[in-house]
Design an enzyme around this catalytic site. Structure first.
Site, PDB file in Angstrom:
ATOM      1  N   LYS A  21       0.854  -1.183   0.000  1.00  0.00           N
ATOM      2  CA  LYS A  21       0.000   0.000   0.000  1.00  0.00           C
ATOM      3  C   LYS A  21       0.895   1.239   0.000  1.00  0.00           C
ATOM      4  CE  LYS A  21      -3.705  -2.058   2.861  1.00  0.00           C
ATOM      5  NZ  LYS A  21      -4.525  -1.906   4.095  1.00  0.00           N
ATOM      6  N   ASP A  45       0.659 -11.766   0.935  1.00  0.00           N
ATOM      7  CA  ASP A  45      -0.703 -11.808   0.408  1.00  0.00           C
ATOM      8  C   ASP A  45      -0.853 -10.915  -0.821  1.00  0.00           C
ATOM      9  OD1 ASP A  45      -0.119 -10.390   2.835  1.00  0.00           O
ATOM     10  OD2 ASP A  45      -2.131  -9.580   2.857  1.00  0.00           O
ATOM     11  N   GLY A  90      -0.614 -19.996   2.655  1.00  0.00           N
ATOM     12  CA  GLY A  90      -1.784 -20.263   1.819  1.00  0.00           C
ATOM     13  C   GLY A  90      -1.920 -19.262   0.688  1.00  0.00           C
TER      14      GLY A  90
END
Length: 396
Positions: free
Chosen positions: A157, A167, A240
């Site tokens: 960001k 992520d 993940g």
């Protein structure tokens, strides 16, 4: 006699009321696959998709994008319009009268905002509604101007300078890869591969082979290791995100591209490492590399995404077929440990970790303890989405 008739009538009324309260039409049938049962449960619990994860107002959100990617997959397989309508209603509710996304500011350069943009490709193909095409372009423009580290990695960001978060690979790269193959003849594939290369070179723990949540190239932020720039914790859900980003980005990478084999190799490396850190039942921990750590626990969102990536990787030929066997065993353990079916026959996912992050105010230091004290909740959106994708992929 009068009292006996009254008692019989009261009994009949109560019986009818009980039947009405437990109408079989309101209970999901037992023969449904987990994928459809989960999707129907979500439709009932959250008739408007923006309410997922307990949101109290509409939001263009990566969590909605993650769950709805499962609905898109179900629609493509089942051709059941209710799945497409659920996606469309969410997206349409986020577009204002001028055709812009509500509560979206390009200048924030929030890479999370790209993930729900993946839903727009199919919506545009199906409806030819120009609003979807225009928003796809705006999201691509954000990426064109996204701030980068000195070595070329996308900042997570604007407010997190010089930082790549794991992520972020999932948020950006599958969207970026689909866009470049669909509209740019693949001209950005090298840049996409570059993002994975930076993660591979700077965020993989040399001892475990697992991936840290974040990397500050400047090594200035307080959570960063002064030698490596990485954050302190190997987070299960972060793994993940990484493996899911790889299998979904590879969907759009031509086998003829020089970086295709590189990405497949990255997937094989992380899969081999991850397989060594599962629990006895085949699930993965919140702090993934410290399985014996006090208060550590197996966590559904990270476990579900790993199961999904193992199964998809095996089906697509990126991983050996043994990973599908692992995924099946782990899926069965997931159901036993995390899935609660209620009286309506609906799926509930237990003990999903709350959202976690780094930096900000108050400052999040990213230590093992920080991840372990994060509250868990029932039906966290990422847990629901991970189970939905895993069950679709395994045809469960």
């Amino acid at each position: 006699m009068k009292y006996k008739k009254t008692a019989v009538l009261l009994f009949l009324l109560l019986h009818v009321f009980a039947i009405a309260q437990n109408n079989p039409e309101d209970v999901l049938p037992d023969n449904l696959k987990w994928s459809e049962r989960t999707a129907l449960s979500i439709l009932d619990k959250y008739p408007e998709a923006w309410k997922l994860d307990g949101n109290d107002s509409p939001k263009w959100d990566y969590k909605m994008g993650f769950v709805l990617s499962g609905f898109e997959r179900l629609y493509q397989e089942k051709k059941d319009k209710k799945y497409l309508d659920y996606i469309k209603n969410y997206v349409d509710g986020m577009i204002d009268s001028d055709g812009n996304l509500k509560k979206y500011e390009t200048k924030e350069y929030n890479i999370d905002c790209l993930n729900p943009g993946k839903l727009l490709f199919n919506l545009y193909d199906v409806t030819k509604d120009s609003r979807y095409f225009e928003i796809i372009g705006k999201l691509r423009n954000q990426l064109e101007n996204q701030p980068r580290t000195a070595s070329g990695g996308f900042w997570h960001k604007q407010i997190y300078p010089n930082q790549m978060w794991i992520d972020g690979l999932y948020m950006a790269e599958p969207f970026y890869a689909q866009f470049t193959m669909k509209y740019e003849k693949g001209r950005s594939l090298d840049d996409i591969a570059k993002q994975f290369e930076l993660v591979h070179d700077h965020m993989i723990d040399k001892k475990s082979g697992l991936v840290y949540q974040a990397w500050d190239e400047s090594k200035e932020i307080a959570w960063a290791d002064k030698q490596t720039g990485t954050s302190p914790t190997v987070w299960g859900r972060g793994i993940g995100w990484y493996v899911t980003a790889l299998v979904e980005t590879l969907d759009y990478f031509p086998k003829s591209h020089p970086k295709y084999k590189v990405l497949v190799q990255y997937l094989n490396e992380i899969a081999a490492a991850v397989d060594q850190y599962k629990s006895d039942t085949g699930l993965w921990y919140q702090v993934a590399d410290k399985t014996q750590l006090y208060a550590n626990y197996t966590e559904p969102s990270g476990s579900g995404m790993i199961i999904y990536a193992f199964a998809k990787g095996a089906r697509k030929g990126y991983l050996s077929s043994s990973y599908k066997k692992t995924a099946k065993k782990s899926f069965d353990s997931f159901v036993k440990e995390f899935v609660k079916v209620d009286k309506k026959g609906e799926v509930n996912i237990l003990n999903v970790s709350a959202n976690v992050g780094l930096g900000g105010k108050p400052f999040r230091d990213g230590t093992n303890d920080y991840y372990l004290i994060a509250k868990t909740k029932e039906n966290g959106a990422i847990g629901l989405g991970a189970f939905l994708l895993a069950s679709i992929e395994l045809e469960k």
